[in-house]
Design an enzyme around this catalytic site. Sequence first.
Site, PDB file in Angstrom:
ATOM      1  N   ASN A 289       0.855  -1.191   0.000  1.00 19.99           N
ATOM      2  CA  ASN A 289       0.000   0.000   0.000  1.00 19.99           C
ATOM      3  C   ASN A 289       0.885   1.234   0.000  1.00 19.99           C
ATOM      4  OD1 ASN A 289      -0.288  -1.458   2.728  1.00 19.99           O
ATOM      5  ND2 ASN A 289      -0.957   0.534   3.363  1.00 19.99           N
ATOM      6  N   ASP A 290       0.925   2.022   1.047  1.00 22.55           N
ATOM      7  CA  ASP A 290       1.570   3.334   0.953  1.00 22.55           C
ATOM      8  C   ASP A 290       3.048   3.281   0.559  1.00 22.55           C
ATOM      9  OD1 ASP A 290      -0.784   3.628   2.330  1.00 22.55           O
ATOM     10  OD2 ASP A 290       0.155   4.164   4.223  1.00 22.55           O
ATOM     11  N   ARG A 418      -0.157   7.882  13.881  1.00 19.27           N
ATOM     12  CA  ARG A 418       0.709   7.163  12.937  1.00 19.27           C
ATOM     13  C   ARG A 418       1.199   8.031  11.789  1.00 19.27           C
ATOM     14  NH1 ARG A 418      -4.508   5.517  12.386  1.00 19.27           N
ATOM     15  NH2 ARG A 418      -5.513   5.634  10.342  1.00 19.27           N
ATOM     16  N   GLU A 467      -4.612  10.640   7.943  1.00 13.41           N
ATOM     17  CA  GLU A 467      -3.443   9.777   7.698  1.00 13.41           C
ATOM     18  C   GLU A 467      -2.357  10.432   6.834  1.00 13.41           C
ATOM     19  OE1 GLU A 467      -5.550   5.399   7.799  1.00 13.41           O
ATOM     20  OE2 GLU A 467      -5.145   6.228   5.831  1.00 13.41           O
TER      21      GLU A 467
HETATM   22  C1  FRU Z   1      -2.799   4.386   4.918  1.00 11.83           C
HETATM   23  C2  FRU Z   1      -2.511   3.528   6.137  1.00 11.83           C
HETATM   24  C3  FRU Z   1      -1.610   4.253   7.096  1.00 11.83           C
HETATM   25  C4  FRU Z   1      -0.946   3.152   7.840  1.00 11.83           C
HETATM   26  C5  FRU Z   1      -0.774   2.119   6.768  1.00 11.83           C
HETATM   27  C6  FRU Z   1      -0.854   0.710   7.240  1.00 11.83           C
HETATM   28  O1  FRU Z   1      -3.089   3.650   3.801  1.00 11.83           O
HETATM   29  O2  FRU Z   1      -3.718   3.170   6.755  1.00 11.83           O
HETATM   30  O3  FRU Z   1      -2.283   5.181   7.930  1.00 11.83           O
HETATM   31  O4  FRU Z   1       0.268   3.539   8.388  1.00 11.83           O
HETATM   32  O5  FRU Z   1      -1.788   2.356   5.814  1.00 11.83           O
HETATM   33  O6  FRU Z   1      -0.568  -0.183   6.220  1.00 11.83           O
END
Ligand code: FRU
Length: 722
Positions: A289-290, A418, A467
């Site tokens: 993901n990120d 986070r 986020e």
């Molecule tokens: C955003 C998120 C972040 C977190 C991560 C966990 O997509 O939810 O806030 O750190 O993905 O995979």
Amino acid sequence: MRTPFALLLLSLYFYSVPAAVGPDILIADFEGGDYGLWKVEGEAFGPAPARGTLPHQMPVSGFEGKALVNTFFNGDGATGTLTSPPLKIERHYINFLLGGGGDPEKTCINLLIDGEIVRTATGPNTAPGGTEALDWHSWEVSDLAGKDATIQIVDRATGGWGHINVDQIVQSDRKIANVTLARELKIDKPYLHLPVKGGAAKRRMRFVVDGSMVRQFDIELAEDGPDFWTYTETAPYRDKLLRIEVDRMRAESDALERIRLADTLPGEDLYQEPLRPQFHFSPARGWTNDPNGLVYYDGEYHLFFQHNPYGTAWGNMTWGHAVSTDLVHWQQLPDAIHLDNLGTIFSGSAVVDQENTTGWQTGRHKPIVCIYTSAGGTNAESQGRPFTQSIAYSIDRGRTWTKHGGNPVLDNIHGGNRDPKVIWHAPSSQWVMVLYLDERGKFGLFGSPDLKKWTKLSDLPFPEGHECPDLFELPVDADPALRRWVAWEGGGRYLVGRFDGKAFTAESGPHLSKFGPNDYAAQTYSDIPASDGRRIQIAWMAGGKYPGMPFNQQMSVPRVLTLRTTPEGIRLFFEPVEELKKLRDKHHGWKDLALGQAPKPLEGIAGDRFDIEATFDLAKAETVGLEIRGQKIEYSAADKQLRALDKAAPLDAVSGKIRLRILVDRTSIEVFANGGRVQMAGCYLPESDNKGLAAYATGGHAAAVALDVWELRSIWKEKENL
Ligand code: FRU
């Protein structure tokens, strides 16, 4: 060969045991088309045993035959009980398959004698990210021999995991239970291949070397033909004995035997798979993901990413790692930061410690420091711990990583706080962290002299912000004397304002920057040399679909962000990095192409990746557009909207013209309009037989004043990148 006498005696002894073993007695397999003599109360059980997965449910696996008890009937809301007819206990064990919710009182299966619960069991799931796979359970019931009993399946839960799955209830003299299986391997090859099957029960796997547990994660371990093989590098255990342990396995399972050492990455067609993006980064294996820790150091752009190396769904959050020398070709390196007893490794950022404020520089190379969230409670080892912020560093150009002994460096402030993004703020000579405080609209700023001790500077209110924040300064209209700060959040909204080393003061915003369907959690690079001076951003193209692939999700191309004055005020503009042009291959060009209603196929072009530059003169047309592999990118003059991938972005024509730059990859399209005033990033599943392009206008005539199409090379074709 003769059998030694002692062994013969021993085997006679063991063979005498089965003499006492009676045949299994089936209590229920739920295959008969209805519940038969079982008494149904409430709604949760539906009219009959479910034939597998129910609507809106994750795939249910691990049951036997075609049907099972599955109380997800009409979703988690329904409740009820299912009670067996009386049965006599005649064997040492009752074995059954169980899955679903893990609330011991509300989603359970009970054995009752005289109305008293004498045995109970519940499913494995209590939190999001679980599995719908059923597993064997076993009740030892020797002490109840001869008694009359009933079995009751209970669903009294209505929230998340408010259902239970049961199948194949059998009285037996053999216990079918899950055991921990282990296998030892002498590490003499660089890769370990692990078989994965989507939807298989998640198993906890541990690597033990020299008696110490060195890694631990969950894997959907394939019991039979895997969907794909994932891998992990074995360099840290070279020439050692690696003990692989897996919990909750059937004793007779041979899944561990199939794990293999190899000289190469798995997959004959690695990077050539049918839905593999050809110039957007995606991990060789697993979920991403990120983007995390975007940082430039010593000729390399680092791209860390949220990675589940062991499956194609979110989980086991680990920092994956890739590097590039040109922002175009990526080489995936071993995962950099692995989950530990502070939590799994959530998103964050990286910086080069140019002034050695950490004191970690010992040789020529400056420390690269990653700042990440330790997501306490998201893995078994960190149960009960909160979300905190931690750091890890490398002094060998990012090839090996050491976690700071004093982690966490910032204690929990609020809930799931986070995604720390850290910058060096030269005027106040300090590190500054912007952190999401786990409540929409709330971020905090923190300061540190050395990345190890942090104190709060101020709150950063950000309406609707959520986020993955970012914070950076840019010149306005390329004027170095006129500068503004941008505060950014995961959803692609931004504030324009000022930052004095203590507090951010918004002057305008939030403004929405992204209009495409698949664009989230973007982050910009740290430490781009001043001689380059660009602000370069990469986003997660969140939500694309990749059926049947051994990887899941991709990143956007790197984009350059600039602040420019528009009639509405100061706004961010987005353009793909220049370096991407080096992928341009065969060129097709048109000038003053007259467009009418019928789409005009662009002759001589076929492919699954293009770079397109188009300038449309709207003239009298209502819409102008391009059709790319069946996907329409269309500008409507009537409502001044650019439409692509089922989304729309507001866009004004400039002197009656619209300028588009479109990057088309196998499963993604990115559109940059009017020099980056608007950008749209989205994923699509290609119609594989449609590889053509066409241009059109509706409601009158228009012209493509200039239309240039380049076929693009793949970044993966060059084998040295593998
Ligand atoms: C955003 C998120 C972040 C977190 C991560 C966990 O997509 O939810 O806030 O750190 O993905 O995979």
